[in-house]
Design a protein around this motif. Structure first.
Motif, PDB file in Angstrom:
ATOM      1  N   LEU A  17       0.844  -1.191   0.000  1.00 27.62           N
ATOM      2  CA  LEU A  17       0.000   0.000   0.000  1.00 27.62           C
ATOM      3  C   LEU A  17       0.880   1.242   0.000  1.00 27.62           C
ATOM      4  CD1 LEU A  17      -2.630  -1.058   2.688  1.00 27.62           C
ATOM      5  CD2 LEU A  17      -2.926  -1.075   0.202  1.00 27.62           C
ATOM      6  N   LYS A  18       0.454   2.232  -0.760  1.00 24.83           N
ATOM      7  CA  LYS A  18       1.187   3.485  -0.815  1.00 24.83           C
ATOM      8  C   LYS A  18       1.056   4.238   0.503  1.00 24.83           C
ATOM      9  CE  LYS A  18       1.648   7.616  -3.727  1.00 24.83           C
ATOM     10  NZ  LYS A  18       1.056   8.355  -4.869  1.00 24.83           N
ATOM     11  N   LYS A  19       2.175   4.768   0.990  1.00 22.06           N
ATOM     12  CA  LYS A  19       2.144   5.537   2.229  1.00 22.06           C
ATOM     13  C   LYS A  19       1.319   6.811   2.044  1.00 22.06           C
ATOM     14  CE  LYS A  19       6.702   4.012   3.840  1.00 22.06           C
ATOM     15  NZ  LYS A  19       8.082   4.434   4.181  1.00 22.06           N
ATOM     16  N   SER A  20       0.618   7.190   3.094  1.00 25.88           N
ATOM     17  CA  SER A  20      -0.188   8.411   3.061  1.00 25.88           C
ATOM     18  C   SER A  20      -0.276   8.969   4.476  1.00 25.88           C
ATOM     19  CB  SER A  20      -1.590   8.103   2.520  1.00 25.88           C
ATOM     20  OG  SER A  20      -2.285   7.239   3.414  1.00 25.88           O
ATOM     21  N   LYS A  21      -1.129   9.952   4.679  1.00 25.64           N
ATOM     22  CA  LYS A  21      -1.304  10.515   6.014  1.00 25.64           C
ATOM     23  C   LYS A  21      -1.921   9.512   6.976  1.00 25.64           C
ATOM     24  CE  LYS A  21      -1.742  15.291   4.366  1.00 25.64           C
ATOM     25  NZ  LYS A  21      -2.635  16.472   4.273  1.00 25.64           N
ATOM     26  N   VAL A  22      -2.690   8.588   6.405  1.00 27.45           N
ATOM     27  CA  VAL A  22      -3.276   7.525   7.229  1.00 27.45           C
ATOM     28  C   VAL A  22      -2.201   6.469   7.485  1.00 27.45           C
ATOM     29  CG1 VAL A  22      -5.084   5.768   7.396  1.00 27.45           C
ATOM     30  CG2 VAL A  22      -5.530   7.929   6.198  1.00 27.45           C
ATOM     31  N   PRO A  23      -1.909   6.126   8.747  1.00 24.62           N
ATOM     32  CA  PRO A  23      -0.864   5.132   9.026  1.00 24.62           C
ATOM     33  C   PRO A  23      -1.137   3.803   8.331  1.00 24.62           C
ATOM     34  CG  PRO A  23      -1.537   6.240  11.046  1.00 24.62           C
ATOM     35  CD  PRO A  23      -2.499   6.678   9.971  1.00 24.62           C
ATOM     36  N   PHE A  24      -0.046   3.137   7.900  1.00 23.08           N
ATOM     37  CA  PHE A  24      -0.174   1.869   7.170  1.00 23.08           C
ATOM     38  C   PHE A  24      -0.990   0.850   7.946  1.00 23.08           C
ATOM     39  CE2 PHE A  24       1.363  -2.479   6.580  1.00 23.08           C
ATOM     40  CZ  PHE A  24       1.077  -2.661   5.235  1.00 23.08           C
ATOM     41  N   LEU A  40      -5.518  -2.740   8.432  1.00 24.32           N
ATOM     42  CA  LEU A  40      -6.595  -3.318   9.243  1.00 24.32           C
ATOM     43  C   LEU A  40      -7.962  -3.084   8.608  1.00 24.32           C
ATOM     44  CD1 LEU A  40      -5.345  -2.464  12.853  1.00 24.32           C
ATOM     45  CD2 LEU A  40      -5.518  -4.726  11.801  1.00 24.32           C
ATOM     46  N   LEU A  41      -8.128  -1.949   7.938  1.00 22.50           N
ATOM     47  CA  LEU A  41      -9.386  -1.683   7.237  1.00 22.50           C
ATOM     48  C   LEU A  41      -9.551  -2.598   6.028  1.00 22.50           C
ATOM     49  CD1 LEU A  41      -9.534   2.225   7.294  1.00 22.50           C
ATOM     50  CD2 LEU A  41     -11.137   0.669   8.417  1.00 22.50           C
ATOM     51  N   LEU A  42      -8.436  -2.839   5.330  1.00 23.63           N
ATOM     52  CA  LEU A  42      -8.476  -3.664   4.116  1.00 23.63           C
ATOM     53  C   LEU A  42      -8.608  -5.147   4.433  1.00 23.63           C
ATOM     54  CD1 LEU A  42      -8.132  -3.886   1.018  1.00 23.63           C
ATOM     55  CD2 LEU A  42      -5.658  -3.918   1.389  1.00 23.63           C
ATOM     56  N   ALA A  43      -8.011  -5.590   5.542  1.00 24.43           N
ATOM     57  CA  ALA A  43      -7.901  -7.023   5.847  1.00 24.43           C
ATOM     58  C   ALA A  43      -9.224  -7.783   5.812  1.00 24.43           C
ATOM     59  CB  ALA A  43      -7.208  -7.211   7.194  1.00 24.43           C
TER      60      ALA A  43
END
Length: 327
Positions: A252-259, A264-267
């Motif tokens: 996943l590309k890094k963003s302001k939202v922590p990896f 955990l949202l994607l899982a």
């Protein structure tokens, strides 16, 4: 020339310090164990009576057979035979050697010497982080590869998650060859209609699916500025006919939202999709086993099937095909 097979066969954390593990690689069962020099890999059969060495233990970097206690060092040399007071260590290996390296959190295996520069990892900038999942599916490697590269089943099997069951987009597909395989790129005239697209893919304008020797799937999701928003790499390791181990890595590309938050949202969605794929693939495999004379109908909309077969056969040809589908 036969393609040199190099594949990851385990995640690093699967192999501890004292207990060996058994993996399947290139139609052979292989024992892996840790030593002070790294990871040793041999055919998983004690040359004395054929008992799997993976059922033994590791003592001071040597592997000990559970049956008669024979011990072998990290080079496969027999160094101890309990009960023989006159035993002298052998001068050459008696175990069949495989070559193993630990790299990027994975354990890689080959029948030939190799360097880390030969290992396949995706061409991603350091702006991406990854999570790893291991899954076993009782199905044929070709059917598994096709499933992950087949977009047309997502309406029916992953309804609402990846795409709607009703609304379809016009999509231009281009198929071409890449190093050691083939790729198909998909450009839809609208955003995908599933919840995953709304949550994670609002900027995605193109999807790419690749198959590479000796059994590596790549899925890339690309934005309008040609950046990779997300990439999924799937290593398919055939454990036996009709059963494969999958090592899946999601970048996943890094963003302001922590990896960790994004992962955990994607899982839950990823695990649900994998469960749905596993279910249909195992039903398919059971049916194909029950109907050994079955011959599949392959249409032009079965975009990657023939290229998956060619890749596994080692046939990489010049290819440039364009077609339109409803996706």
């Amino acid at each position: 020339m036969k393609h040199k097979t190099i594949l990851p066969v385990a995640v690093s954390k699967e192999l501890g310090e004292r207990k060996p593990i058994r993996v399947c690689f290139d139609e052979s069962y292989v024992v892996l164990f840790r030593t002070s020099q790294g990871i040793s890999a041999f055919l998983d059969a004690c040359p004395h009576r054929g008992v799997p060495l993976s059922n033994g233990c590791v003592k001071k970097g040597n592997i000990k057979c559970m049956y008669h206690g024979w011990q072998f060092n990290d080079k496969g040399v027999l160094i101890d035979v309990p009960g023989d007071p006159n035993f002298k260590s052998y001068s050459s290996p008696v175990l069949t050697l495989f070559y193993a390296k630990e790299y990027d959190g994975l354990i890689w295996l080959s029948r030939n010497k190799f360097s880390c520069s030969e290992l396949f990892t995706p061409m991603l900038p350091p702006t991406h982080e990854h999570a790893t999942v291991v899954k076993t599916i009782n199905a044929n490697k070709i059917e598994i590869a096709e499933n992950f590269l087949d977009a047309l089943h997502t309406h029916s099997i992953h309804t609402g998650i990846i795409r709607s069951s009703k609304l379809k987009n016009r999509c231009t597909v281009t198929v071409q060859n890449v190093i050691d395989g083939y790729e198909a790129s998909y450009i839809e005239d609208r955003q995908q209609t599933g919840i995953l697209s709304r949550l994670f893919g609002s900027q995605i304008t193109k999807g790419i699916g690749r198959i590479r020797q000796p059994g590596i799937i790549e899925l890339e999701y690309i934005t309008a500025d040609n950046a990779i928003e997300m990439s999924v790499v799937i290593y398919i390791i055939e454990e036996r006919e009709g059963a494969c181990k999958l090592i899946l890595r999601t970048y996943l590309k890094k963003s302001k939202v922590p990896f960790i938050v994004k992962a955990l949202l994607l899982a839950p969605f990823q695990f649900l999709v994998l469960h749905q794929d596993k279910k249909v693939l195992e039903l398919q495999h059971k049916s194909l086993t029950e109907n050994p004379n079955f011959k599949p109908i392959v249409r032009k909309t079965d975009i990657m099937r023939r290229y998956i077969e060619k890749t596994y056969e080692g046939t990489i040809e010049e290819c440039n095909v364009k077609l339109e589908i409803m996706l």
